[in-house]
Write a protein that holds these residues in place. Sequence first.
Motif, PDB file in Angstrom:
ATOM      1  N   ALA A  41      -6.841   3.106  -1.654  1.00  0.00           N
ATOM      2  CA  ALA A  41      -6.306   2.678  -0.536  1.00  0.00           C
ATOM      3  C   ALA A  41      -5.655   1.778  -0.483  1.00  0.00           C
ATOM      4  N   SER A  42      -4.455   1.934  -0.313  1.00  0.00           N
ATOM      5  CA  SER A  42      -3.277   0.870  -0.647  1.00  0.00           C
ATOM      6  C   SER A  42      -2.471   0.446   0.560  1.00  0.00           C
ATOM      7  N   ASN A  43      -2.155   1.555   1.185  1.00  0.00           N
ATOM      8  CA  ASN A  43      -1.413   1.266   2.131  1.00  0.00           C
ATOM      9  C   ASN A  43      -0.022   1.364   1.808  1.00  0.00           C
ATOM     10  N   SER A  44       1.202   0.107   1.882  1.00  0.00           N
ATOM     11  CA  SER A  44       2.360   0.091   1.615  1.00  0.00           C
ATOM     12  C   SER A  44       2.524   0.464   0.133  1.00  0.00           C
ATOM     13  N   TYR A  45       1.229  -0.232  -0.935  1.00  0.00           N
ATOM     14  CA  TYR A  45       1.458   0.355  -1.940  1.00  0.00           C
ATOM     15  C   TYR A  45       1.118   1.221  -3.414  1.00  0.00           C
ATOM     16  N   PRO A  66       4.136   7.675  -7.188  1.00  0.00           N
ATOM     17  CA  PRO A  66       5.332   7.835  -7.024  1.00  0.00           C
ATOM     18  C   PRO A  66       5.738   8.949  -6.374  1.00  0.00           C
ATOM     19  N   GLU A  67       4.858  10.019  -6.361  1.00  0.00           N
ATOM     20  CA  GLU A  67       5.214  11.178  -5.761  1.00  0.00           C
ATOM     21  C   GLU A  67       4.951  10.722  -4.133  1.00  0.00           C
ATOM     22  N   TYR A  68       4.549   9.754  -3.799  1.00  0.00           N
ATOM     23  CA  TYR A  68       4.667   9.589  -2.539  1.00  0.00           C
ATOM     24  C   TYR A  68       5.242   8.569  -1.965  1.00  0.00           C
ATOM     25  N   ARG A  69       6.886   8.155  -2.866  1.00  0.00           N
ATOM     26  CA  ARG A  69       7.851   7.808  -2.673  1.00  0.00           C
ATOM     27  C   ARG A  69       9.170   7.874  -1.274  1.00  0.00           C
ATOM     28  N   ASP A  70       8.882   9.453  -1.009  1.00  0.00           N
ATOM     29  CA  ASP A  70       9.902   9.329   0.174  1.00  0.00           C
ATOM     30  C   ASP A  70       9.280   9.630   1.360  1.00  0.00           C
ATOM     31  N   GLN A  71       7.415   9.834   0.856  1.00  0.00           N
ATOM     32  CA  GLN A  71       6.863  10.171   2.128  1.00  0.00           C
ATOM     33  C   GLN A  71       6.366   8.919   2.819  1.00  0.00           C
ATOM     34  N   ILE A  72       6.241   7.659   1.900  1.00  0.00           N
ATOM     35  CA  ILE A  72       5.783   6.754   2.148  1.00  0.00           C
ATOM     36  C   ILE A  72       6.609   5.479   1.788  1.00  0.00           C
ATOM     37  N   ILE A  73       7.261   4.456   2.929  1.00  0.00           N
ATOM     38  CA  ILE A  73       8.253   3.544   2.445  1.00  0.00           C
ATOM     39  C   ILE A  73       7.932   2.324   3.115  1.00  0.00           C
ATOM     40  N   TRP A  90      13.269  -6.465   3.514  1.00  0.00           N
ATOM     41  CA  TRP A  90      12.517  -5.875   3.772  1.00  0.00           C
ATOM     42  C   TRP A  90      12.154  -5.155   4.206  1.00  0.00           C
ATOM     43  N   TYR A  91      13.283  -3.435   3.718  1.00  0.00           N
ATOM     44  CA  TYR A  91      13.401  -2.358   3.994  1.00  0.00           C
ATOM     45  C   TYR A  91      12.770  -1.967   1.978  1.00  0.00           C
ATOM     46  N   ASN A  92      11.993  -1.038   2.428  1.00  0.00           N
ATOM     47  CA  ASN A  92      11.160  -0.598   0.268  1.00  0.00           C
ATOM     48  C   ASN A  92      11.003  -1.829  -0.204  1.00  0.00           C
ATOM     49  N   ASN A  93       9.883  -2.624   0.206  1.00  0.00           N
ATOM     50  CA  ASN A  93       9.816  -4.421   0.138  1.00  0.00           C
ATOM     51  C   ASN A  93       8.450  -3.944   0.304  1.00  0.00           C
ATOM     52  N   THR A  94       7.775  -4.132  -0.858  1.00  0.00           N
ATOM     53  CA  THR A  94       6.524  -4.784  -0.673  1.00  0.00           C
ATOM     54  C   THR A  94       6.003  -6.867  -1.484  1.00  0.00           C
ATOM     55  N   ASN A  95       6.688  -7.641  -1.310  1.00  0.00           N
ATOM     56  CA  ASN A  95       7.195  -8.673  -1.846  1.00  0.00           C
ATOM     57  C   ASN A  95       6.501  -9.336  -0.438  1.00  0.00           C
ATOM     58  N   GLU A 103       1.040 -21.488  10.378  1.00  0.00           N
ATOM     59  CA  GLU A 103       1.328 -21.246   9.403  1.00  0.00           C
ATOM     60  C   GLU A 103       2.276 -19.846   9.715  1.00  0.00           C
ATOM     61  N   ILE A 104       2.651 -19.175   8.454  1.00  0.00           N
ATOM     62  CA  ILE A 104       3.518 -18.100   8.590  1.00  0.00           C
ATOM     63  C   ILE A 104       3.164 -17.348   7.428  1.00  0.00           C
ATOM     64  N   TRP A 105       3.656 -16.032   7.594  1.00  0.00           N
ATOM     65  CA  TRP A 105       2.747 -15.069   6.570  1.00  0.00           C
ATOM     66  C   TRP A 105       3.938 -13.910   6.711  1.00  0.00           C
ATOM     67  N   THR A 106       3.495 -13.249   5.599  1.00  0.00           N
ATOM     68  CA  THR A 106       4.407 -11.959   5.917  1.00  0.00           C
ATOM     69  C   THR A 106       3.464 -10.298   5.009  1.00  0.00           C
ATOM     70  N   GLY A 107       3.814  -9.417   4.908  1.00  0.00           N
ATOM     71  CA  GLY A 107       3.198  -8.273   4.174  1.00  0.00           C
ATOM     72  C   GLY A 107       3.533  -6.563   4.915  1.00  0.00           C
ATOM     73  N   SER A 108       3.165  -6.270   4.093  1.00  0.00           N
ATOM     74  CA  SER A 108       3.549  -4.538   3.974  1.00  0.00           C
ATOM     75  C   SER A 108       3.107  -3.828   5.004  1.00  0.00           C
ATOM     76  N   GLU A 109       3.389  -3.303   5.393  1.00  0.00           N
ATOM     77  CA  GLU A 109       3.592  -2.018   6.553  1.00  0.00           C
ATOM     78  C   GLU A 109       4.524  -0.743   6.360  1.00  0.00           C
ATOM     79  N   TYR A 110       4.044   0.609   6.635  1.00  0.00           N
ATOM     80  CA  TYR A 110       4.732   1.850   6.599  1.00  0.00           C
ATOM     81  C   TYR A 110       4.527   2.200   7.924  1.00  0.00           C
TER      82      TYR A 110
END
Length: 168
Positions: free
Chosen positions: A49-53, A59-66, A124-129, A161-168
């Motif tokens: 249950a890791s969403n964009s991570y 790795p088999e999901y690299r093309d499906q979850i960006i 931002w693209y393909n970035n989970t930092n 406050e300001i924050w970032t988060g990864s989505e997909y």
Amino acid sequence: MSAQALQHGNINLQTNTKVTSISSSPTACGYWLVQTDRGIIKARKVVVASNSYTPAILPEYRDQIIPYRAVACHIKAKGPTPLLVNTYALRFKDWDFDYLIPRPDGSIIVGGARSAYFRDKDAWYNNTNDDEVIEAAREYFRGYVQRNFRGWESSDAEVTEIWTGSEY
């Protein structure tokens, strides 16, 4: 159901545990090996249950979850301001919009700022930092409500406050 399984010891729930890999197939005894920052966990079943991570673990999901990074902030006024009672979407172009969620204390959560950083695709693209905010968004939100809402021009509202988060 998961609370009951936890009580009876039927599952081992690992939270705030960095998973670095999962074996590509189960062992001869039927266990998956999950490598974590706490060590190896053996399990007959694994729920990811890791969403964009997910692609980092599977790795088999690299093309499906960006994954892509997004930015949100909390804005609070120092003095009285007109009360915003609805959620809002401010659409500037088809691909460029912000969302606002007013809070009961009069502050606002604002997300978006895409126009400030979308040209810097590596940010931002393909970035989970999630460790650092996209700096262009920080400047974008400065004076945001003063620019976009009548009655807020002299509010001294600022980003608390300001924050970032990864989505997909």
